[in-house]
Enzyme design. Structure first.
Site, PDB file in Angstrom:
ATOM      1  N   GLY A  78       0.803  -1.218   0.000  1.00  0.00           N
ATOM      2  CA  GLY A  78       0.000   0.000   0.000  1.00  0.00           C
ATOM      3  C   GLY A  78       0.835   1.268   0.000  1.00  0.00           C
ATOM      4  CB  THR A  79       3.825   2.297   1.943  1.00  0.00           C
ATOM      5  OG1 THR A  79       3.173   1.995   3.188  1.00  0.00           O
ATOM      6  CG2 THR A  79       4.687   3.524   2.098  1.00  0.00           C
ATOM      7  CG  ASN A 107      -5.922   4.080   8.526  1.00  0.00           C
ATOM      8  OD1 ASN A 107      -6.304   5.081   7.907  1.00  0.00           O
ATOM      9  ND2 ASN A 107      -4.878   4.105   9.313  1.00  0.00           N
ATOM     10  CG  HIS A 136      -0.338  -6.464   5.069  1.00  0.00           C
ATOM     11  ND1 HIS A 136      -0.583  -6.057   6.360  1.00  0.00           N
ATOM     12  CD2 HIS A 136       0.033  -5.353   4.394  1.00  0.00           C
ATOM     13  CE1 HIS A 136      -0.341  -4.752   6.464  1.00  0.00           C
ATOM     14  NE2 HIS A 136       0.020  -4.296   5.280  1.00  0.00           N
ATOM     15  CB  CYS A 186       1.817   5.074  12.266  1.00  0.00           C
ATOM     16  SG  CYS A 186       0.926   4.556  10.850  1.00  0.00           S
ATOM     17  CB  THR A 217      13.164  -9.354 -10.025  1.00  0.00           C
ATOM     18  OG1 THR A 217      14.331  -8.977 -10.765  1.00  0.00           O
ATOM     19  CG2 THR A 217      12.802 -10.786 -10.332  1.00  0.00           C
ATOM     20  CD  GLN A 276      -7.477  -0.650   7.031  1.00  0.00           C
ATOM     21  OE1 GLN A 276      -8.229  -1.563   7.343  1.00  0.00           O
ATOM     22  NE2 GLN A 276      -6.246  -0.563   7.503  1.00  0.00           N
ATOM     23  CB  SER A 327      -1.911  -3.293   1.037  1.00  0.00           C
ATOM     24  OG  SER A 327      -0.891  -3.940   1.728  1.00  0.00           O
TER      25      SER A 327
HETATM   26  C1  LIG Z   1      -5.434   3.199   4.477  1.00  0.00           C
HETATM   27  C2  LIG Z   1      -4.052   2.642   4.381  1.00  0.00           C
HETATM   28  N1  LIG Z   1      -3.231   3.034   3.404  1.00  0.00           N
HETATM   29  C3  LIG Z   1      -1.998   2.545   3.266  1.00  0.00           C
HETATM   30  C4  LIG Z   1      -1.484   1.621   4.152  1.00  0.00           C
HETATM   31  C5  LIG Z   1      -0.096   1.105   3.965  1.00  0.00           C
HETATM   32  O1  LIG Z   1      -0.107  -0.201   3.418  1.00  0.00           O
HETATM   33  P1  LIG Z   1       1.159  -1.173   3.539  1.00  0.00           P
HETATM   34  O2  LIG Z   1       1.201  -1.621   4.968  1.00  0.00           O
HETATM   35  O3  LIG Z   1       0.864  -2.304   2.602  1.00  0.00           O
HETATM   36  O4  LIG Z   1       2.353  -0.410   3.111  1.00  0.00           O
HETATM   37  C6  LIG Z   1      -2.296   1.180   5.209  1.00  0.00           C
HETATM   38  C7  LIG Z   1      -1.774   0.218   6.207  1.00  0.00           C
HETATM   39  O5  LIG Z   1      -2.069   0.282   7.373  1.00  0.00           O
HETATM   40  C8  LIG Z   1      -3.616   1.700   5.329  1.00  0.00           C
HETATM   41  O6  LIG Z   1      -4.431   1.310   6.313  1.00  0.00           O
END
Ligand SMILES: Cc1ncc(COP(=O)(O)O)c(C=O)c1O
Length: 387
Positions: free
Chosen positions: A70-71, A150, A200, A324, A236, A178, A198
């Site tokens: 996600g990041t 989130n 996970h 975080c 890769t 989310q 994302s």
């Molecule tokens: C709304 C939202 N965006 C982005 C992320 C970041 O995702 P990742 O953990 O896969 O980098 C999160 C993860 O908590 C999230 O809740």
């Protein structure tokens, strides 16, 4: 094993996803860019996963790009979409309660000359099309509004917001990290140009995600190198991870209705039980919230980190609001954006349920929470020392 009730932070890999991934670590380990059969087997599975992911999201395979999560997806879209439209302007619209993957990226971009407008959500976490309409300028190059928050689990009205942006021909991104796997997400129904997800968060592996991009020529790459993903995302490819993500997404969508109904029941049980404790308030939107997502503010405590620790002692994994800020004693920027003062914004509590949670788990968690709240209110009242 503790009772895990923090599914918005991350989820365990599903058995089916793990099984699907295993061959690609050892026997079928070829690099998809290699031209011999071992490489082409990986290339084929990669393209099959792209088509399967696209089908889950109502997209075309050519609109799906794989990332490390996600990041990265958020960083890439924000930086890449703005850089592709640099000639038009440098103004971006977002909200004040996005995940830091969006907010911190935009702060960084501001240092390089971007201008950012942050729309303020109401107490429930809603943003109106009128707010967006008023913020759009001739030099606006991107709007980025999350699909589901989130910290409080509010699901935003993205179709209405994306429609407003489209009228002004401004590209629209939604951070759907989310939401994907938890509610039905169809990119065409949402009307968005870019979406991040994302693995996970829906029982797929860590460190893998995807970007939906309606117009790939409107996105410059974030990572340059070997030219993978049609020159747009070098590196890769993480074939086992992509196979796991695809399998997990299909699995979660197959059982979506049934799981949603069950989670809604458990969610009601938690919410009504927690609200029986005096001085606790529900945060977010009581109606439009993710299934299984319960979020509160607890009055009369110094910080919710102490509550999370007490619950941990009693065998429950819950959260103070977002991963975080879990280790620090900061106030949540999300709760502050919803209008709570600094002290209350440090007293958020998030319980996010998953498929394996039972009514018994919920009842035990409620009993443990009653004891924990009482203890923290006694030992760590507002203004208590950090020691
Ligand atoms: C709304 C939202 N965006 C982005 C992320 C970041 O995702 P990742 O953990 O896969 O980098 C999160 C993860 O908590 C999230 O809740």
């Amino acid at each position: 094993m503790p009772v895990y009730m923090d599914h918005a932070a991350t989820t365990a890999l599903s058995d089916r996803a793990l099984e699907a991934m295993l061959p690609y670590f050892r026997e079928e380990f070829g690099n998809p860019s290699a031209i011999y059969s071992l490489g082409q087997t990986s290339k084929n599975v990669l393209e099959k996963c792209r088509a399967r992911m696209a089908a889950c999201l109502g997209a075309l395979p050519t609109e799906i790009f794989f990332t490390s999560g996600g990041t990265e997806s958020d960083n890439w879209i924000l930086r890449g979409a703005c850089s592709a439209r640099r000639q038009r302007g440098r103004h971006v619209i977002t909200t004040a309660f996005e995940h830091n993957a969006v907010l911190r990226t935009l702060e960084q971009m501001e240092k390089d000359g971007a201008e950012v407008t942050r729309l303020e959500p109401d107490r429930k976490g809603r943003i109106t099309p009128q707010q967006l309409e008023e913020a759009i300028r001739p030099d606006t190059v991107l709007v980025s509004v999350m699909l589901a928050n989130n910290v409080v689990g509010t699901v935003l009205d993205i179709p209405a917001l994306a429609k407003t942006a489209r009228v002004h021909r401004v590209p629209f991104h939604t951070d759907a990290v989310q939401a994907v796997g938890h509610i039905s997400v169809d990119v065409r129904k949402l009307g968005v140009d870019f979406l991040s997800l994302s693995a996970h968060k829906f029982n797929g592996p860590r460190g893998v995600g995807a970007v939906y991009c309606r117009l790939p020529n409107r996105l410059t790459p974030l990572l340059t190198g070997g030219g993978q993903e049609k020159e747009l995302r070098s590196g890769t490819e993480n074939v086992p991870g992509i196979v796991g993500m695809t399998t997990a997404l299909e699995e979660s969508l197959e059982a979506l209705d049934e799981r949603t109904a069950r989670l809604r029941g458990l969610q009601e049980r938690i919410i009504s039980g927690v609200l029986e404790i005096p001085g606790i308030h529900l945060t977010g939107d009581p109606e439009n919230r993710l299934p299984g997502f319960c979020s509160f503010i607890v009055e009369g405590i110094f910080h919710s980190v102490y509550l999370v620790n007490e619950m941990n002692e009693r065998g429950f994994c819950i959260s103070s609001g977002s991963a975080c800020s879990a280790a620090s004693r900061e106030s949540s920027h999300v709760l502050m954006a919803l209008g709570y003062d600094k002290a209350l914004a440090g007293a958020g509590l998030r319980i996010t349920l998953g498929a394996e949670n039972t009514e018994k788990d919920v009842d035990l968690a409620l009993a443990a929470l009653r004891e924990s709240v009482e203890k923290v209110r006694r030992e760590k009242p507002p203004g208590a020392s950090l020691l």
